[in-house]
Design an enzyme around this catalytic site. Structure first.
Site, PDB file in Angstrom:
ATOM      1  N   VAL A   1       0.909  -1.779  -0.002  1.00 52.03           N
ATOM      2  CA  VAL A   1       0.598  -0.034  -0.237  1.00 52.03           C
ATOM      3  C   VAL A   1       1.021   0.975   0.338  1.00 52.03           C
ATOM      4  O   VAL A   1       0.673   2.401  -0.825  1.00 52.03           O
ATOM      5  CB  VAL A   1      -1.080  -0.065   1.010  1.00 52.03           C
TER       6      VAL A   1
ATOM      7  N   GLU B   1      -1.417   5.621  -5.520  1.00 51.16           N
ATOM      8  CA  GLU B   1      -2.898   5.255  -5.307  1.00 51.16           C
ATOM      9  C   GLU B   1      -3.224   6.275  -6.081  1.00 51.16           C
ATOM     10  O   GLU B   1      -3.681   6.672  -7.192  1.00 51.16           O
ATOM     11  CB  GLU B   1      -3.903   5.114  -4.016  1.00 51.16           C
TER      12      GLU B   1
ATOM     13  N   ASP C   1       2.470  16.147 -45.064  1.00 56.61           N
ATOM     14  CA  ASP C   1       1.953  15.859 -46.419  1.00 56.61           C
ATOM     15  C   ASP C   1       2.363  17.210 -46.408  1.00 56.61           C
ATOM     16  O   ASP C   1       2.092  18.235 -45.755  1.00 56.61           O
ATOM     17  CB  ASP C   1       0.150  16.066 -46.644  1.00 56.61           C
TER      18      ASP C   1
ATOM     19  N   ASP D   1      -4.123  16.217 -44.760  1.00 57.97           N
ATOM     20  CA  ASP D   1      -5.963  15.447 -44.789  1.00 57.97           C
ATOM     21  C   ASP D   1      -6.840  15.177 -45.754  1.00 57.97           C
ATOM     22  O   ASP D   1      -7.903  15.397 -45.987  1.00 57.97           O
ATOM     23  CB  ASP D   1      -5.429  17.149 -45.219  1.00 57.97           C
TER      24      ASP D   1
ATOM     25  N   ASP E   1      -4.150  10.106 -47.431  1.00 57.95           N
ATOM     26  CA  ASP E   1      -3.177  10.174 -45.521  1.00 57.95           C
ATOM     27  C   ASP E   1      -3.728   9.299 -44.873  1.00 57.95           C
ATOM     28  O   ASP E   1      -2.653   8.977 -43.638  1.00 57.95           O
ATOM     29  CB  ASP E   1      -3.627  11.733 -45.331  1.00 57.95           C
TER      30      ASP E   1
ATOM     31  N   GLU F   1       7.989   6.174   2.657  1.00 56.24           N
ATOM     32  CA  GLU F   1       6.986   5.338   3.370  1.00 56.24           C
ATOM     33  C   GLU F   1       7.766   4.249   3.221  1.00 56.24           C
ATOM     34  O   GLU F   1       7.727   3.638   4.368  1.00 56.24           O
ATOM     35  CB  GLU F   1       5.649   5.058   2.733  1.00 56.24           C
TER      36      GLU F   1
ATOM     37  N   ASN G   1      -1.155   9.268   0.363  1.00 54.67           N
ATOM     38  CA  ASN G   1      -1.399   9.142  -1.397  1.00 54.67           C
ATOM     39  C   ASN G   1      -2.503   9.056  -1.703  1.00 54.67           C
ATOM     40  O   ASN G   1      -2.308  10.156  -2.957  1.00 54.67           O
ATOM     41  CB  ASN G   1      -1.110   7.340  -1.218  1.00 54.67           C
TER      42      ASN G   1
ATOM     43  N   THR H   1      -4.090  13.911   1.036  1.00 57.15           N
ATOM     44  CA  THR H   1      -3.077  15.033   0.655  1.00 57.15           C
ATOM     45  C   THR H   1      -2.538  14.923  -0.441  1.00 57.15           C
ATOM     46  O   THR H   1      -2.238  15.952  -1.337  1.00 57.15           O
ATOM     47  CB  THR H   1      -1.438  15.213   1.596  1.00 57.15           C
TER      48      THR H   1
END
Length: 893
Positions: free
Chosen positions: A283, A288, A330, A632, A636, A700, A725, A728
């Site tokens: 964890v 996360e 092109d 275009d 293409d 951590e 995670n 905050t």
């Protein structure tokens, strides 16, 4: 009749064509039309199915990071921490909602660009001419074409009168193609089939009759559209890098978990306790909040791109332009305006004038030696302009500050030249009234106008150089000199017309003029046309070069034209100036070394077929390039889909826009470069978010492992880790998504395609910042446990606050990997301060809310304790500043 058979319709004579298609010059009967409609269906491409909401949701959930989060949630439930699982599923929900909302809006914006106009077709059935929806056409129908029409299906022409068709959307050829009904050889390429008019083309001038030989998916446009649907797309660079990143994170978590489990077992801990520890470690290591943060960062970049005329259809495509190492563009309509424009005037006296401006308008000027000129009446320049405006069947008008035009492209361009010479078409026609016109016919290669001047009739003509010179009083040496000049202009990519005029002794208006009716004329000069560059294209290409991006031009146009445009753009960099489609065909295919060597030898390709363009892109991708393809036209579309990022033009065909991951609304190459810049900004911000989240996760893990080896209880509970995670960090990291781009971004070379998100500098910073934060937090946990009588609950409360404060400070480190935090103005991102304050307020408030106290196992602290913890957090900022200083110093040595 089975029109699906691979017949070569361009080879057959008109009589044989009618016989094979079981039709006649009177057209089909209504009964036969009904039968064929049942067999062949409507004449349209299948409607593009809209992406359903379910598919969008599934697309957001199919993500390796999401899989890891789901596994963590299941593990949390297994150890009885249901609240943790709720937190994790909440972040998955938020990420999915944001992603689906953004993708829905992007698809909506893209669909708004689709042309809704239905094409009408004039058809002859049972000797009666009527106008019908093009969808109702069937093979064998006799269709009548006129100037301004859209070709409604693939037609084999049986009669033409001065027919010129714009097929640039299919072939890339910038000039209108003169068509005729003559049978051709079996192996004639599509672009050279002068007796076929392809569905979707525009009739620029003339008239014609043609038999429908293919409808719907059987047309050339339909075949390309079908191939595009079946083709595979290359993965966007961000997806590739995130997959590698996720595998790394997963592998690290697995290795750490196994090592920790073995160590704890040797210490005598039971299996249930070991499982609890391992889940807690996982964890803490899993970022996360990363999926939501990435989605927000990409959504912000999407909005910024939209402001710069780039619509992004999928969030993962945002960063792709920023990652590209090659832009395969092109030419027609992308680098150029796709509108013929007069650029040079070469008069009979040898004077050469330059004409500025671009496109079908009167904006620009005529100059010689850099000085603007306005032609004096009866001057040589005035006379050639007069001829160009009188022997002209087009219109170009300024209405409500907008230029409106219709007619032949060359004629419209000549009217534009007239305006630049300060001559008004209406005034010229009033002063020199036209008595009769000689319409342009491809067989005779000229057009003209009989007009009155000083009570005498004069003839003004324009057309092919050899044709016009045959009408003039000239010596052979003079004719040869003019031919040499015209050929020189043609070799530079210009289309050249000659002009002449003279008095007519005995004029009689006729419906058709024979060559014997043309008197001897006086040669006036040559006028040179080209489809010019967009004014901002040169600067945009230069910006790409500065950013280390190779620009390639791949066009179906003539090699001479491509070479001229390439020189203006500054693309003549490699050993070969232009490689043609014929040379590529001789070299084999993408797997052949000769083909690969040709691709490597140049960055300009001409007379290239859609398949060859796709093969060029394949070679580049195989070499490890991240390729962006722009275009275009229907031609293409296959390459647009195959590329790492396909960029379609807003005014382009629906087929191209459906395939493109991005759409440039204003068709401007400089907007593509702006998209590259925004893409780089987006990737930089993604890295900043990852740096923040992974480094705090690493801290951590360091704190956990040190605590275990020291024989201390876990310093934070699993739910507290999730709070860090998701809530905050999960709030303040969003502020990094709004960081303005750094000025030097477009001065850096593209990232190495093989480089993952973790390069050396990022890995070093994550390691060092993680050790600092983890070490400081462990030190506090050790002190509170060994040297004070503080309860375990309150000690965890203090450690949690320390982690929050260090994250608040660390976000300022993450604003740049190299620059000092104190040298980056806060004015570039006021949200940062706001979100840091918000994070701190939320955390302190949660200490006083009973419900949150119960969930997080926290309690209020004193102001004095808060101050001590803040002082303890500051070394992180100072030490990382020292690391950046050392890094900058090392780069300079």
């Amino acid at each position: 009749m089975n029109i699906q058979d691979p017949k070569h319709w361009h080879v057959l004579s008109s009589d044989q064509l009618l016989k094979d298609l079981q039709t006649s010059s009177s057209g089909l009967s209504q009964q036969e039309v009904g039968i064929r409609r049942e067999v062949f269906g409507p004449n349209k491409l299948p409607d593009k199915s809209q992406i359903s909401m379910i598919k969008m949701i599934i697309g957001q959930l199919i993500n390796p990071l999401i899989f890891i989060l789901i596994a963590a949630a299941i593990a949390s439930v297994a150890i009885g921490e249901g609240k943790d699982a709720i937190f994790i599923f909440l972040v998955i929900l938020i990420n999915t909602v944001i992603g689906v909302y953004q993708e829905y809006n992007a698809e909506k914006s893209a669909s708004n660009l689709t042309k809704l106009l239905r094409i009408k077709a004039k058809v002859k059935r049972t000797d009666e001419v009527s106008e019908i929806d093009s969808e109702d056409l069937v093979p064998g129908d006799l269709v009548i074409l006129e100037s301004g029409n859209k070709v409604p299906a693939d037609l084999r022409l049986i009669q033409t009168a001065g027919l010129e068709v714009d097929e640039s959307f299919l072939t890339g050829e910038s000039q209108a193609i003169k068509k005729n009904p003559e049978a051709l050889g079996k192996n004639t390429p599509i672009a050279d089939r002068k007796n076929i008019a392809h569905a979707g083309a525009t009739v620029m001038s003339g008239r014609a009759q043609g038999i429908v030989i293919a409808t719907g998916l059987n047309t050339e446009v339909g075949k390309i559209a079908q191939n595009v649907q079946e083709g595979e797309s290359a993965k966007p660079p961000l997806i590739q890098r995130m997959e590698k990143f996720t595998k790394k994170i997963a592998n690290i978590i697995i290795v750490l978990s196994v090592i920790l489990a073995v160590l704890l077992r040797f210490q005598g801990m039971d299996f249930s306790a070991i499982f609890f520890f391992v889940v807690a470690l996982a964890v803490s290591a899993i970022p996360e909040g990363l999926p939501v943060s990435l989605t927000v960062a990409l959504a912000v970049a999407t909005r910024r791109m939209a402001k710069r005329n780039v619509i992004v259809r999928k969030l993962t495509s945002v960063e792709s332009l920023g990652s590209c190492t090659v832009i395969a563009s092109d030419k027609t309509g992308t680098l150029t305006v796709n509108q013929q424009t007069v650029k040079k005037i070469y008069l009979s006296d040898g004077q050469q004038y330059d004409v500025s401006g671009e496109g079908y308008n009167g904006i620009g000027e005529i100059s010689i030696d850099g000085k603007t000129v306005k032609p004096q009446k009866e001057s040589a320049l005035f006379n050639v302009c007069k001829t160009a405006m009188l022997a002209n069947e087009s219109k170009l008008l300024l209405k409500d500050e907008k230029w409106e035009f219709y007619g032949d492209a060359m004629d419209v361009a000549l009217l534009g030249m007239g305006y630049k010479a300060a001559l008004q078409p209406e005034t010229i026609h009033e002063e020199f009234p036209v008595q009769s016109l000689i319409p342009y016919e491809s067989e005779r290669k000229f057009s003209g106008a009989f007009y009155k001047e000083d009570n005498h009739i004069h003839l003004a003509v324009k057309g092919a150089v050899e044709t016009i010179l045959s009408f003039c009083h000239m010596q052979s040496a003079e004719i040869e000199k003019i031919h040499t000049t015209a050929n020189q202009f043609a070799s530079e990519g210009y289309r050249v017309l000659a002009f002449a005029s003279g008095e007519v002794d005995d004029f009689q208006a006729k419906d058709f003029y024979h060559l014997s009716d043309i008197p001897k004329l006086s040669y006036q000069g040559l006028i040179c046309f080209i489809d010019p560059l967009r004014s901002e294209a040169i600067q945009a290409v230069a910006k790409c070069k500065k950013a280390g991006i190779q620009v390639m031009m791949i066009t179906g146009d003539h090699p001479a034209t491509a070479s001229t445009i390439a020189k203006e753009l500054g693309l003549k960099e490699k050993s070969r100036t232009v490689v043609t489609g014929a040379e590529l065909e001789k070299a084999g295919g993408p797997s052949d070394k000769a083909f690969q060597d040709l691709v490597a030898s140049t960055n300009v390709f001409a007379r290239v077929s859609p398949t060859q363009k796709l093969e060029i892109v394949d070679v580049l991708i195989q070499k490890g390039e991240f390729v962006a393809v722009t275009g275009d036209g229907v031609n293409d579309a296959p390459a647009l889909k195959r590329a790492n990022i396909g960029v379609a033009m807003g005014s382009g065909t629906d087929v191209a826009k459906d395939v493109g991951a991005m759409i440039v609304v204003d068709d401007n190459f400089s907007s593509i470069v702006a998209g590259v810049e925004e893409g780089r900004f987006a990737y930089d911000n993604v890295r900043k978010v990852i740096y923040l989240l992974v480094s705090t996760g690493a801290a951590e893990v360091v704190m956990f492992i040190l605590s275990i080896f020291a024989g201390l209880p876990l310093p934070l509970l699993a739910v507290q880790l999730l709070w860090l995670n998701l809530v905050t960090n999960g709030i303040q990291d969003k502020a990094l998504a709004f960081e303005a781009g750094e000025a030097e971004t477009m001065s850096r070379k593209p990232r190495d395609p093989k480089e993952g998100i973790f390069n050396n500098i990022m890995s070093q910073q994550i390691l060092i910042s993680g050790l600092i934060m983890g070490g400081i937090a462990f030190g506090l946990w050790l002190y509170l446990n060994k040297f004070t009588n503080m309860s375990e609950l309150h000690a965890r409360n203090m450690v949690l606050l320390l982690m929050v404060l260090m994250q608040n400070l660390h976000i300022f480190n993450c604003r740049s990997e190299r620059r000092s935090t104190f040298n980056i103005p806060i004015s570039r991102n006021y949200l940062l301060i706001l979100f840091v304050i918000l994070t701190q307020v939320i955390h302190i408030a949660s200490m006083h809310i009973p419900f949150m106290q119960s969930i997080l196992r926290i309690e209020p602290i004193t102001l004095q304790e808060w101050g001590y913890i803040l002082v303890l957090a500051f070394p992180l900022l100072l030490l990382m500043e020292l690391f950046k200083w050392w890094g900058r110093r090392s780069e300079q040595l």
